[in-house]
Design an enzyme around this catalytic site. Structure first.
Site, PDB file in Angstrom:
ATOM      1  N   ARG A 109       0.876  -1.183   0.000  1.00  0.00           N
ATOM      2  CA  ARG A 109       0.000   0.000   0.000  1.00  0.00           C
ATOM      3  C   ARG A 109       0.902   1.219   0.000  1.00  0.00           C
ATOM      4  NH1 ARG A 109      -5.300   1.494   3.603  1.00  0.00           N
ATOM      5  NH2 ARG A 109      -6.104  -0.079   2.158  1.00  0.00           N
ATOM      6  N   HIS A 136      -7.582   0.960  -6.175  1.00  0.00           N
ATOM      7  CA  HIS A 136      -7.810   0.090  -5.019  1.00  0.00           C
ATOM      8  C   HIS A 136      -8.493  -1.188  -5.534  1.00  0.00           C
ATOM      9  CE1 HIS A 136      -7.953  -1.159  -1.016  1.00  0.00           C
ATOM     10  NE2 HIS A 136      -8.822  -0.313  -0.482  1.00  0.00           N
ATOM     11  N   GLN A 139     -10.272  -3.852  -3.192  1.00  0.00           N
ATOM     12  CA  GLN A 139     -11.554  -3.351  -2.686  1.00  0.00           C
ATOM     13  C   GLN A 139     -12.652  -3.572  -3.727  1.00  0.00           C
ATOM     14  OE1 GLN A 139     -12.308  -1.681   0.436  1.00  0.00           O
ATOM     15  NE2 GLN A 139     -14.335  -2.186  -0.349  1.00  0.00           N
ATOM     16  N   ASP A 228     -17.561   7.090  -0.520  1.00  0.00           N
ATOM     17  CA  ASP A 228     -16.235   6.994   0.107  1.00  0.00           C
ATOM     18  C   ASP A 228     -15.903   8.384   0.664  1.00  0.00           C
ATOM     19  OD1 ASP A 228     -13.668   6.205   0.862  1.00  0.00           O
ATOM     20  OD2 ASP A 228     -12.826   6.318  -1.160  1.00  0.00           O
ATOM     21  N   CYS A 268     -16.586   1.682   1.339  1.00  0.00           N
ATOM     22  CA  CYS A 268     -15.401   0.836   1.528  1.00  0.00           C
ATOM     23  C   CYS A 268     -14.850   0.916   2.946  1.00  0.00           C
ATOM     24  CB  CYS A 268     -14.324   1.223   0.524  1.00  0.00           C
ATOM     25  SG  CYS A 268     -13.845   2.951   0.649  1.00  0.00           S
ATOM     26  N   ARG A 296     -13.883  -8.553   2.457  1.00  0.00           N
ATOM     27  CA  ARG A 296     -12.472  -8.350   2.094  1.00  0.00           C
ATOM     28  C   ARG A 296     -11.675  -9.624   2.388  1.00  0.00           C
ATOM     29  NH1 ARG A 296     -10.369  -3.326   1.806  1.00  0.00           N
ATOM     30  NH2 ARG A 296      -8.813  -4.424   0.570  1.00  0.00           N
TER      31      ARG A 296
END
Ligand code: CP
Ligand code: NVA
Length: 309
Positions: A109, A136, A139, A228, A268, A296
């Protein structure tokens, strides 16, 4: 010789790294993991170690990978960037070369997407993008899984994303294009998703793609409303000015009253409650955000199974 020249492994840096069929296969594998029919007998990461480097904060991505790797029989090693040499005392390329001697995969990340590309270029093991400023993808896989789980199918789905044209929006544009899910993005003028990504999805996708500036129009006939944070990690724009620009883009009861009765609400996470979403919506009956967060775990396991040989 650099790793890409011998290309005996695959990375997951953006949604494009998997074909439509492969994404659907990942969703199927993840459904099996969720039902727990595979983990009882199958340990695809037995004896394997995966390195995790997170240059930004994370709760879900890091922990779902750590737990998922453990459940698949492997070992996860978290590398604290501030205590390692990556990108400071040592080039990303040299870090990649060394980690490739110890690990069977790396989850990274970071900030600029070019950093994960550089790591992948020099690694001879799979690199998985755990979020960059512009993408992402893990996700997005969990999001499609959640929609399929809740709606039974990804056919005839309209997803309306209300918010910033950020990494999450970019990856949603890419995955909906791959899977034929219709998508509408409603954002203030000037906060649209990445132009190159938009051009690509418009040219390759067989789905409907709309970028508009009216959230009430966007949620009409939506099956899924997604939002988001307005200011992402590493976003260097003026946060105060940005929040002002987004004040009419909150996912609240007034917005939901314009949507279908059975609309599904996704986020998310982490959520900034009272900004992009209200408590009554995120905690209300239409919200599936905590199932989405759980998913996830199941989808990370499927992604690992596809990539780590
Ligand atoms: N959704 C998500 O990636 O959450 P984290 O930042 O907690 O990993
Ligand atoms: N857009 C958010 C997503 C966090 C999971 C960020 O990048 O901060």
């Amino acid at each position: 010789m650099i790793a890409t020249e011998i290309a005996d492994h695959r990375d997951f840096l953006t949604v494009w790294d998997f074909t439509t069929e492969e994404i659907l296969k990942i969703l199927d594998i993840a459904f099996n993991y969720k039902k727990d029919v595979i983990t009882k007998t199958k340990k695809p990461l037995d004896g394997k170690c995966i390195g995790l480097i997170f240059e930004k904060s994370s709760t879900r991505t890091r922990l779902s990978f750590e737990v998922g790797i453990y459940q698949l029989g492997g070992c996860a090693v978290y590398i604290r960037p501030e205590e390692s040499h990556i990108g400071k005392g040592e080039s990303i390329g040299d870090t990649a070369r060394v980690l490739s001697r110890f690990f069977h995969g790396i989850v990274f990340r970071t900030f600029g997407h070019e950093r994960v590309e550089e790591l992948a270029r020099y690694a001879s093991i799979p690199v998985i993008n755990g979020l960059t400023d512009s993408h992402h993808p893990c996700q997005a896989v969990a999001d499609m899984f959640t929609i399929k789980e809740k709606r039974g199918s990804l056919n005839n789905i309209k997803l309306s994303y209300i918010g910033d044209g950020n990494n999450v929006a970019n990856s949603l544009l890419e995955i909906t294009s791959r899977l034929g899910v219709d998508i509408t993005i409603a954002c203030p003028t000037g906060y649209e998703p990445d132009k190159a990504i938009l051009e690509k999805v418009m040219s390759v996708g067989n789905n409907s793609i709309e970028i508009i500036h009216n959230p009430f129009q966007a949620v009409k006939n939506a099956d899924v409303i997604y939002t988001d944070v307005w200011v992402s990690m590493g976003d260097k724009t003026d946060g105060k000015k940005k929040k002002e620009a987004f004040k009419d883009f909150q996912v609240n009861e007034a917005l939901l009253s314009n949507a279908n009765e059975d609309v599904l609400v996704l986020h998310c996470l982490p959520a900034h409650r009272g900004e992009e979403i209200t408590d009554d919506v995120i905690d209300g009956p239409k919200s599936a955000v905590f199932d989405q967060a759980e998913n996830r775990l199941h989808t990370q396991k499927a992604i690992l199974e596809m990539l780590i040989k």
